[in-house]
Motif scaffolding. Structure first.
Motif, PDB file in Angstrom:
ATOM      1  N   THR A   1      -3.051 -13.406  -5.370  1.00  0.00           N
ATOM      2  CA  THR A   1      -2.704 -12.114  -5.612  1.00  0.00           C
ATOM      3  C   THR A   1      -2.973 -12.058  -7.215  1.00  0.00           C
ATOM      4  N   ALA A   2      -2.493 -13.135  -7.937  1.00  0.00           N
ATOM      5  CA  ALA A   2      -2.488 -13.192  -9.414  1.00  0.00           C
ATOM      6  C   ALA A   2      -3.977 -13.171  -9.875  1.00  0.00           C
ATOM      7  N   ASP A   3      -4.991 -14.047  -8.897  1.00  0.00           N
ATOM      8  CA  ASP A   3      -6.380 -13.961  -9.178  1.00  0.00           C
ATOM      9  C   ASP A   3      -7.038 -12.797  -8.911  1.00  0.00           C
ATOM     10  N   VAL A   4      -6.709 -12.039  -7.866  1.00  0.00           N
ATOM     11  CA  VAL A   4      -6.985 -10.633  -7.694  1.00  0.00           C
ATOM     12  C   VAL A   4      -7.032  -9.836  -8.726  1.00  0.00           C
ATOM     13  N   LEU A   5      -5.570  -9.630  -9.362  1.00  0.00           N
ATOM     14  CA  LEU A   5      -5.224  -8.960 -10.531  1.00  0.00           C
ATOM     15  C   LEU A   5      -6.211  -9.520 -11.740  1.00  0.00           C
ATOM     16  N   ASP A   6      -6.313 -10.375 -11.983  1.00  0.00           N
ATOM     17  CA  ASP A   6      -7.190 -10.966 -12.954  1.00  0.00           C
ATOM     18  C   ASP A   6      -8.577 -10.276 -12.826  1.00  0.00           C
ATOM     19  N   VAL A   7      -9.143 -10.276 -11.757  1.00  0.00           N
ATOM     20  CA  VAL A   7     -10.645  -9.936 -11.323  1.00  0.00           C
ATOM     21  C   VAL A   7     -10.610  -8.441 -11.663  1.00  0.00           C
ATOM     22  N   ALA A   8      -9.479  -7.447 -11.331  1.00  0.00           N
ATOM     23  CA  ALA A   8      -9.312  -6.172 -11.408  1.00  0.00           C
ATOM     24  C   ALA A   8      -9.186  -5.871 -12.878  1.00  0.00           C
ATOM     25  N   ARG A   9      -8.196  -6.539 -13.566  1.00  0.00           N
ATOM     26  CA  ARG A   9      -8.150  -6.365 -15.037  1.00  0.00           C
ATOM     27  C   ARG A   9      -9.419  -6.433 -15.837  1.00  0.00           C
ATOM     28  N   ALA A  10     -10.297  -7.695 -15.640  1.00  0.00           N
ATOM     29  CA  ALA A  10     -11.602  -7.574 -16.063  1.00  0.00           C
ATOM     30  C   ALA A  10     -12.468  -6.586 -15.876  1.00  0.00           C
ATOM     31  N   ALA A  11     -12.401  -5.909 -14.855  1.00  0.00           N
ATOM     32  CA  ALA A  11     -13.178  -4.416 -14.384  1.00  0.00           C
ATOM     33  C   ALA A  11     -12.608  -3.354 -14.974  1.00  0.00           C
ATOM     34  N   GLY A  12     -11.287  -3.381 -15.744  1.00  0.00           N
ATOM     35  CA  GLY A  12     -10.950  -2.429 -16.257  1.00  0.00           C
ATOM     36  C   GLY A  12      -9.585  -1.457 -15.319  1.00  0.00           C
ATOM     37  N   VAL A  13      -9.312  -2.171 -14.506  1.00  0.00           N
ATOM     38  CA  VAL A  13      -8.025  -1.712 -13.566  1.00  0.00           C
ATOM     39  C   VAL A  13      -6.975  -2.070 -14.517  1.00  0.00           C
ATOM     40  N   PRO A  14      -6.185  -1.029 -14.687  1.00  0.00           N
ATOM     41  CA  PRO A  14      -4.787  -1.298 -15.387  1.00  0.00           C
ATOM     42  C   PRO A  14      -3.784  -1.913 -14.434  1.00  0.00           C
ATOM     43  N   ALA A  15      -3.948  -3.200 -14.317  1.00  0.00           N
ATOM     44  CA  ALA A  15      -3.092  -4.123 -13.207  1.00  0.00           C
ATOM     45  C   ALA A  15      -2.369  -5.037 -14.339  1.00  0.00           C
ATOM     46  N   PRO A  16      -1.262  -5.462 -13.901  1.00  0.00           N
ATOM     47  CA  PRO A  16      -0.509  -6.421 -14.449  1.00  0.00           C
ATOM     48  C   PRO A  16      -0.991  -7.971 -14.472  1.00  0.00           C
ATOM     49  N   ARG A  17      -0.833  -8.718 -15.518  1.00  0.00           N
ATOM     50  CA  ARG A  17      -1.032  -9.834 -15.260  1.00  0.00           C
ATOM     51  C   ARG A  17       0.276 -10.735 -14.793  1.00  0.00           C
ATOM     52  N   TYR A  18       0.040 -11.598 -13.831  1.00  0.00           N
ATOM     53  CA  TYR A  18       1.056 -12.543 -13.679  1.00  0.00           C
ATOM     54  C   TYR A  18       1.149 -13.495 -14.652  1.00  0.00           C
TER      55      TYR A  18
ATOM     56  N   GLY B   1      -0.665  17.332  -9.756  1.00  0.00           N
ATOM     57  CA  GLY B   1      -1.557  18.338  -9.169  1.00  0.00           C
ATOM     58  C   GLY B   1      -2.982  18.050  -8.796  1.00  0.00           C
ATOM     59  N   PRO B   2      -3.853  19.048  -8.440  1.00  0.00           N
ATOM     60  CA  PRO B   2      -5.082  18.544  -7.898  1.00  0.00           C
ATOM     61  C   PRO B   2      -5.799  17.825  -9.029  1.00  0.00           C
ATOM     62  N   GLY B   3      -5.734  18.143 -10.255  1.00  0.00           N
ATOM     63  CA  GLY B   3      -6.442  17.578 -11.255  1.00  0.00           C
ATOM     64  C   GLY B   3      -6.091  15.970 -11.236  1.00  0.00           C
ATOM     65  N   LEU B   4      -4.943  15.584 -11.405  1.00  0.00           N
ATOM     66  CA  LEU B   4      -4.175  14.147 -11.264  1.00  0.00           C
ATOM     67  C   LEU B   4      -4.822  13.549  -9.929  1.00  0.00           C
ATOM     68  N   VAL B   5      -4.649  14.301  -8.673  1.00  0.00           N
ATOM     69  CA  VAL B   5      -5.155  13.511  -7.694  1.00  0.00           C
ATOM     70  C   VAL B   5      -6.776  13.474  -7.712  1.00  0.00           C
ATOM     71  N   ARG B   6      -7.534  14.271  -8.159  1.00  0.00           N
ATOM     72  CA  ARG B   6      -9.125  14.049  -8.375  1.00  0.00           C
ATOM     73  C   ARG B   6      -9.275  12.967  -9.307  1.00  0.00           C
ATOM     74  N   ALA B   7      -8.491  12.729 -10.246  1.00  0.00           N
ATOM     75  CA  ALA B   7      -8.776  11.699 -11.289  1.00  0.00           C
ATOM     76  C   ALA B   7      -8.363  10.338 -10.724  1.00  0.00           C
ATOM     77  N   MET B   8      -7.209  10.137 -10.051  1.00  0.00           N
ATOM     78  CA  MET B   8      -7.015   8.912  -9.278  1.00  0.00           C
ATOM     79  C   MET B   8      -7.997   8.751  -8.125  1.00  0.00           C
TER      80      MET B   8
END
Length: 151
Positions: free
Chosen positions: A67-84, A110-117
């Motif tokens: 999980t920590a490794d996957v979070l690191d991959v996600a962070r490197a791609a710009g996902v706002p994921a926490p580091r273990y 609302g719809p704007g937030l859902v579209r952004a997500m």
């Protein structure tokens, strides 16, 4: 049905970590936290979130490290994921300290937030496609989960 998740005794977990040489300390919650999470401070004063996870087994630790490794991959791609920052065995479980991310609850959903997500989800689709060792995650949409919903 599996037994209820035991309440996290943050002071005890941090005392166990201190005996192992880790210098995290208890801090007052910075905001209302779920009952399984507690805020803590690292040696340099930065905040973390303490969680009790797994069953203390080697397989549990391997899963947490993946999980920590996957979070690191996600962070490197710009996902706002926490580091273990810490995964440590504590008898029948593991203590996990993860980075405390900065954020706020949206004023309006609302719809704007859902579209952004949904746009962000599309942006990161396929991020782990090259990671064959990571199988699909059951979202428990067609069967009950581990004690959270009834069948």
């Amino acid at each position: 049905m599996p037994p209820a998740v035991p309440r996290l005794d943050a002071a005890e977990v941090l005392a166990r970590l201190a005996r192992g040489g880790w210098s995290w300390s208890w801090s007052a919650p910075r905001r209302a936290a779920r009952w399984v999470l507690r805020s803590c401070d690292g040696p340099d004063g930065h905040g973390g979130v303490l969680t009790r996870a797994g069953d203390g087994s080697a397989a549990s630790e391997a899963s947490l490290r993946l999980t920590a490794d996957v979070l690191d991959v996600a962070r490197a791609a710009g996902v706002p994921a926490p580091r273990y920052e810490l995964i440590a065995g504590i008898d029948d479980a593991h203590a996990v300290v993860q980075e405390q991310l900065v954020g706020s609850v949206p004023e309006e959903v609302g719809p704007g937030l859902v579209r952004a997500m949904l746009g962000e989800c599309e942006r990161w689709a396929g991020l782990l496609a090259e990671r064959a060792e990571i199988g699909p995650v059951s979202l428990h949409l067609t069967e009950s989960g581990p004690g959270f919903c009834g069948a």
